[in-house]
Write an enzyme that holds these catalytic residues in place. Structure first.
Site, short mmCIF file in Angstrom:
data_model
loop_
_atom_site.label_atom_id
_atom_site.label_comp_id
_atom_site.label_asym_id
_atom_site.label_seq_id
_atom_site.Cartn_x
_atom_site.Cartn_y
_atom_site.Cartn_z
N THR A 88 6.71 -2.14 7.82
CA THR A 88 6.46 -3.29 6.95
C THR A 88 6.28 -4.59 7.75
O THR A 88 6.67 -4.68 8.90
CB THR A 88 7.61 -3.42 5.92
OG1 THR A 88 7.82 -2.16 5.31
CG2 THR A 88 7.33 -4.43 4.85
N ASN B 287 4.80 1.68 5.18
CA ASN B 287 6.12 2.30 5.05
C ASN B 287 6.75 2.44 6.43
O ASN B 287 7.32 1.50 6.93
CB ASN B 287 6.09 3.62 4.29
CG ASN B 287 7.49 4.02 3.84
OD1 ASN B 287 8.36 3.17 3.72
ND2 ASN B 287 7.72 5.29 3.58
N ASP C 87 8.56 6.78 -0.61
CA ASP C 87 9.33 5.80 -1.36
C ASP C 87 9.56 6.23 -2.81
O ASP C 87 10.33 5.61 -3.54
CB ASP C 87 8.65 4.42 -1.33
CG ASP C 87 9.13 3.56 -0.15
OD1 ASP C 87 10.08 3.98 0.53
OD2 ASP C 87 8.55 2.49 0.08
N1 GLY Z 1 8.14 0.98 2.27
C1 GLY Z 1 9.15 0.02 2.18
C2 GLY Z 1 9.22 -0.62 0.86
O1 GLY Z 1 8.23 -0.72 0.16
O2 GLY Z 1 10.27 -1.02 0.45
#
Ligand code: GLY
Length: 569
Positions: A381, A401, A423
């Site tokens: 991120t 991600n 996720d």
């Molecule tokens: N992939 C991390 C989030 O969206 O929280």
């Protein structure tokens, strides 16, 4: 101004030969020789992002007549080139903005589950999660949203989309010198890139070292297609063909219809007040806005400032707020188009009071669940913040991600794909890669968006623009933003000090408190005595922000934890 100069060995070329329009016009932006600037104040406008070149591009775009939205678009596309681990066009994210006239805008460009996705697609015959399948290779990808998100953001911008993509094209085509951090990242994933992708790529051509120049001609060609054709340059035609072809290599299921049908969505931001400040953050499918509202409301009755920063008293109070909010995340939060999220109740004062009625100061609570193992650590991120001369504020958090996503580079198109499907709750009740639990609210359904923790956040004070802030860090994100805001509002710290301060993290399950390696030892010992299970971890995220000070200056700060860098004018 605090300046850190990168020591870049083997600088390839000192000047840009045959430079194209953007870099030629902005010779100060030199992709072969640039500095990390950690903190600076600017009279008009500022950007903070994970990479100096992307921040400089955003600032130059505003100087050229663009607003904060123009800067955000140019910064996101540039990050896709110069920060391949998380900056992206193959992932998704959230754009939160407050225009100078007070209008709020939330654009959700989160990835979506492909049309052929099924609830149990990541379970084996015995019903156990096949973790590799939701993390590695094309099978882990949701339909990318970033390009559609930036094109939706363009409705608020002033300059042409072609102009805003141009800097990224030039950085991809002419190359840029990579830092030691990037060289290490690319080298550490080389085997995975080669294993997961159908062909070698720009990232795999050599062993990298700081000062090498990374050229990305295939990515430049993809960006040119977007520059020429807009949405169709990514979601249809040659780029879509490349993506669908890559799917076949590692059991991916994204189709041309999935790509053509992808739509960003406008979401009403979460708004609440905390100790005289008005906080604006992102609503589901991100859990971030609700969680920070819950936690700040739970601690609002307490004089946290008097307790002291990162002391046993303030940290244990905040941990108990974290425990309660993250328990609600697991049960109640998911894509609001598929699950009724009780947002109004969750962020109400009454609910916060009720949740804290069993709180006893100085006594460790319990999540009543056995430890579920270590929380995965990765940089993943990325976040950037912009405030322009008019006072338009933008906060964008965007992701693949995991770091470098699913480690799959789309052959012919030169960009990394996300592994965002992890996720989702691949098996409601089983932890994902962050050790986080989820329930039916976040189960897989075609078209549904997976629950996120991304928390791009804005703050106003007395009705005026004040702070744009956010961070990467998986499930630690809402806690980091929570702690950052408490550092500024309760502990009166500067933005830079608030960002750099050691952080802690509790997410209900596992019932452990993660602390950064530089967290105060005295507090760790005091928390242990109270019954908290403390686990030392490396680093949490890389928080970036911009604050408007009383004299109107835009003070930008980049996290000490990365190559994060500020720019402005
Ligand atoms: N992939 C991390 C989030 O969206 O929280």
């Amino acid at each position: 101004m605090m300046v850190l100069t990168l020591t870049l060995a083997n600088l390839s070329i000192g000047i840009l030969v045959n430079a194209q329009p953007f870099l030629k016009k902005h010779p100060a932006i030199n992709p072969y020789n640039y500095e990390v600037v950690k903190e600076a104040s600017f009279s008009k406008a500022a950007v903070t992002s994970a990479h100096p070149l992307a921040s400089m591009v955003g600032a130059a775009i505003m100087k050229d007549g663009g607003n904060a939205f123009d800067a955000a678009i140019a910064t996101q596309f540039s990050l896709a080139v110069v920060f391949p681990g998380a900056g992206n066009i193959g992932g998704g994210g959230f754009m939160l903005a407050r225009k100078a006239n007070g209008e709020l805008i939330g654009i959700d460009y989160r990835e979506a589950a492909p049309g052929k996705a099924t609830r149990d697609m990541y379970l084996d015959a015995q019903g156990n999660p096949i973790t590799k399948k939701s993390l590695d290779g094309a099978s882990a990808s949701g339909i990318p949203g970033s390009v559609a998100g930036m094109i939706a953001t363009h409705a608020y911008a002033k300059l042409s989309l072609a102009k805003l993509i141009e800097p990224a094209i030039e950085l991809a085509e002419y190359g840029y010198v990579i830092t030691a951090r990037e060289a290490n990242g690319l080298n550490s994933q080389k085997a995975n890139f080669l294993k997961n992708s159908s062909a070698p790529s720009a990232f795999t051509q050599r062993e990298w070292k700081a000062g090498d120049t990374l050229y990305q001609p295939e990515l430049a060609a993809t960006l040119k297609r977007i520059q020429e054709k807009g949405l169709a340059g990514f979601y249809e035609g040659e780029t879509a063909d490349f993506i669908v072809k890559e799917m076949q290599y590692s059991e991916g299921i994204i189709t041309k219809e999935d790509l053509k049908n992808y739509q960003p969505k406008f979401r009403k931001p979460i708004e609440f007040d905390y100790k005289g400040h008005h906080i604006i953050s992102f609503s589901p499918p991100s859990s971030g806005g609700i969680i920070i509202a819950q936690m700040l409301k739970m601690i609002e009755p307490f004089n946290v400032g008097n307790m002291g920063q990162n002391t046993e008293a303030s940290v244990s109070l905040m941990i108990e707020a974290q425990r309660r909010a993250y328990a609600d995340r697991a049960e109640h939060m998911g894509d609001p188009d598929y699950w009724k999220v009780p947002t109004k109740t969750l962020i109400s004062d009454e609910y916060a009071k009720d949740r804290m009625k069993d709180y006893v100061p100085g006594v460790a609570g319990s999540s009543k669940i056995t430890l579920a193992g270590q929380v995965h650590e990765s940089e993943e991120t990325t976040h950037f913040s912009v405030i322009d001369a008019k006072g338009n504020m933008v906060a964008v958090t965007t992701t693949l991600n995991d770091t470098y996503g699913n480690k799959t580079i789309v052959a012919g198109a030169g960009f990394l794909l996300n592994n965002e499907m992890d996720d989702f709750s691949v098996k409601p009740g089983s932890p994902n890669m962050y050790g986080a639990l989820g329930g039916e609210a976040n189960s897989i359904v075609p078209g549904k968006r997976m629950l996120s923790s991304m928390t791009p956040t804005l703050v106003t004070l007395n009705g005026k623009p004040y702070i744009s802030i956010g961070t990467p860090g998986g499930t630690t994100i809402p806690n980091q933003v929570f702690e950052g805001l408490v550092n500024i509002i309760d502990h009166k710290m500067t933005l830079k000090a608030a960002i750099d301060a050691p952080k802690f993290h509790h997410q209900w399950i596992p019932d452990v408190v993660g602390v950064e390696s530089d967290f105060p030892e005295a507090t760790i010992e005091a928390l242990k005595v109270k019954g908290y299970n403390i686990v030392k971890r490396g680093k949490f995220g890389r928080m970036d922000g911009v604050v408007i000070s009383k004299d109107g200056k835009r003070t930008a700060a980049g996290d000490k934890r990365g190559d994060d860098s500020v720019a402005g004018y």
